[in-house]
Design a protein around this motif. Sequence first.
Motif, mmCIF file in Angstrom:
data_model
loop_
_atom_site.group_PDB
_atom_site.id
_atom_site.type_symbol
_atom_site.label_atom_id
_atom_site.label_comp_id
_atom_site.label_asym_id
_atom_site.label_seq_id
_atom_site.Cartn_x
_atom_site.Cartn_y
_atom_site.Cartn_z
ATOM 1 N N LYS A 132 18.968 3.509 1.649
ATOM 2 C CA LYS A 132 17.797 2.644 1.788
ATOM 3 C C LYS A 132 16.897 3.129 2.914
ATOM 4 O O LYS A 132 17.366 3.465 4.000
ATOM 5 N N LEU A 133 15.602 3.133 2.647
ATOM 6 C CA LEU A 133 14.618 3.365 3.693
ATOM 7 C C LEU A 133 14.556 2.147 4.607
ATOM 8 O O LEU A 133 14.784 1.023 4.163
ATOM 9 N N PRO A 134 14.246 2.340 5.903
ATOM 10 C CA PRO A 134 13.978 1.179 6.768
ATOM 11 C C PRO A 134 12.779 0.411 6.233
ATOM 12 O O PRO A 134 11.789 1.012 5.817
ATOM 13 N N ASN A 135 12.874 -0.898 6.217
ATOM 14 C CA ASN A 135 11.782 -1.730 5.693
ATOM 15 C C ASN A 135 10.794 -2.044 6.812
ATOM 16 O O ASN A 135 11.116 -2.792 7.734
ATOM 17 N N PRO A 136 9.571 -1.481 6.770
ATOM 18 C CA PRO A 136 8.605 -1.716 7.845
ATOM 19 C C PRO A 136 7.860 -3.040 7.719
ATOM 20 O O PRO A 136 7.125 -3.426 8.618
ATOM 21 N N PHE A 137 8.042 -3.729 6.591
ATOM 22 C CA PHE A 137 7.242 -4.913 6.299
ATOM 23 C C PHE A 137 8.036 -6.200 6.519
ATOM 24 O O PHE A 137 9.161 -6.329 6.052
ATOM 25 N N GLN A 138 7.429 -7.158 7.202
ATOM 26 C CA GLN A 138 8.051 -8.471 7.301
ATOM 27 C C GLN A 138 7.911 -9.230 5.987
ATOM 28 O O GLN A 138 8.767 -10.035 5.635
ATOM 29 N N VAL A 139 6.826 -8.960 5.266
ATOM 30 C CA VAL A 139 6.621 -9.485 3.909
ATOM 31 C C VAL A 139 6.060 -8.342 3.075
ATOM 32 O O VAL A 139 5.174 -7.625 3.532
ATOM 33 N N LEU A 140 6.581 -8.139 1.870
ATOM 34 C CA LEU A 140 6.069 -7.064 1.027
ATOM 35 C C LEU A 140 4.561 -7.212 0.831
ATOM 36 O O LEU A 140 4.077 -8.295 0.489
ATOM 37 N N PRO A 141 3.792 -6.145 1.049
ATOM 38 C CA PRO A 141 2.339 -6.221 0.862
ATOM 39 C C PRO A 141 1.941 -6.645 -0.553
ATOM 40 O O PRO A 141 0.912 -7.277 -0.737
ATOM 41 N N GLN A 142 2.763 -6.303 -1.553
ATOM 42 C CA GLN A 142 2.447 -6.720 -2.922
ATOM 43 C C GLN A 142 2.359 -8.243 -3.013
ATOM 44 O O GLN A 142 1.582 -8.791 -3.786
ATOM 45 N N LEU A 143 3.160 -8.917 -2.200
ATOM 46 C CA LEU A 143 3.163 -10.376 -2.190
ATOM 47 C C LEU A 143 1.975 -10.908 -1.392
ATOM 48 O O LEU A 143 1.329 -11.878 -1.780
ATOM 49 N N ALA A 144 1.672 -10.246 -0.268
ATOM 50 C CA ALA A 144 0.597 -10.713 0.609
ATOM 51 C C ALA A 144 -0.789 -10.436 0.051
ATOM 52 O O ALA A 144 -1.717 -11.238 0.227
ATOM 53 N N LEU A 145 -0.940 -9.299 -0.638
ATOM 54 C CA LEU A 145 -2.268 -8.872 -1.069
ATOM 55 C C LEU A 145 -2.586 -9.233 -2.520
ATOM 56 O O LEU A 145 -3.743 -9.281 -2.904
ATOM 57 N N GLY A 146 -1.563 -9.442 -3.329
ATOM 58 C CA GLY A 146 -1.817 -9.740 -4.740
ATOM 59 C C GLY A 146 -1.787 -8.482 -5.589
ATOM 60 O O GLY A 146 -1.729 -7.359 -5.093
ATOM 61 N N LYS A 147 -1.856 -8.684 -6.894
ATOM 62 C CA LYS A 147 -1.603 -7.577 -7.818
ATOM 63 C C LYS A 147 -2.749 -6.573 -7.931
ATOM 64 O O LYS A 147 -2.558 -5.468 -8.416
ATOM 65 N N ASN A 148 -3.951 -6.929 -7.506
ATOM 66 C CA ASN A 148 -5.097 -6.052 -7.732
ATOM 67 C C ASN A 148 -5.457 -5.185 -6.534
ATOM 68 O O ASN A 148 -6.480 -4.517 -6.534
ATOM 69 N N LEU A 149 -4.618 -5.208 -5.495
ATOM 70 C CA LEU A 149 -4.972 -4.471 -4.283
ATOM 71 C C LEU A 149 -3.715 -3.907 -3.652
ATOM 72 O O LEU A 149 -2.773 -4.637 -3.384
ATOM 73 N N ASN A 150 -3.685 -2.578 -3.439
ATOM 74 C CA ASN A 150 -2.544 -2.002 -2.745
ATOM 75 C C ASN A 150 -2.890 -1.804 -1.282
ATOM 76 O O ASN A 150 -4.049 -1.818 -0.884
ATOM 77 N N LEU A 151 -1.860 -1.658 -0.461
ATOM 78 C CA LEU A 151 -2.034 -1.645 0.989
ATOM 79 C C LEU A 151 -2.959 -0.535 1.456
ATOM 80 O O LEU A 151 -3.826 -0.743 2.292
ATOM 81 N N LEU A 152 -2.795 0.655 0.910
ATOM 82 C CA LEU A 152 -3.574 1.794 1.380
ATOM 83 C C LEU A 152 -5.061 1.599 1.111
ATOM 84 O O LEU A 152 -5.896 1.775 1.997
ATOM 85 N N SER A 153 -5.410 1.206 -0.111
ATOM 86 C CA SER A 153 -6.823 0.980 -0.429
ATOM 87 C C SER A 153 -7.394 -0.177 0.373
ATOM 88 O O SER A 153 -8.528 -0.128 0.852
#
Length: 221
Positions: A132-153
């Motif tokens: 397993k990679l270390p998890n840098p997120f306290q909450v997955l960005p997919q959950l915080a940002l929604g389905k139409n926006l990824n973290l990098l963009s």
Amino acid sequence: MASGMTIPDAIRHLFGINVASSSSHIKDKANSMVRNGLIKVIKETKPQRSPTYLDIGQQTVLFNALLLNAIFSDPKDVKKIFEDKAFRQRAAVISKQLFGQSNSLVGVALCNPSAKAFVSSLESDVDLFTTKLPNPFQVLPQLALGKNLNLLSALLSQAALMDPVDNLLLAYINGDLNKAMLIAEQLPSDNKEVALLVQHMQKQQQEALEFNDLLDIFQKI
């Protein structure tokens, strides 16, 4: 023999997310990586229903895949990070540029030590299929940002005034290689991390030109 966990059960176990009520698109992303062959599952045939379970050892693959998918939204890119060492190194370069020294990215809380460890693991030869990679997120960005926006963009688009490296990354992520190369020409040549990304873009640009030349040849036959 299957692991006994369905994908929604595993996501709940790994991240504490109930995909049925909180974020069904996270399950959809996982299923897309089942379809492209990254995540292995077993279907049990039973009367009137065919439940699908993760194969043995696939919880780790699912965990790493969803962490990487938070940054790289295309499931094909996520699979390539697992399988292609050179592509994985370019992903590590982008991740390092992304995290920097910040502990918050467009409202997504980071754990700084884990963010650094995540990048270090991605740079290393750690087997993503078993560790397993270390998890840098306290909450997955997919959950915080929604389905139409990824973290990098989301991160690269948020600033009204972005530095040239951010502009370079944004153009690359949006698939505008010509714009990215124009920006790259204006950057200092001593930035090794940017230089790696530029080399990758040059290779992609050359492959696209060669493919167009091949199409022209076929059209003339």
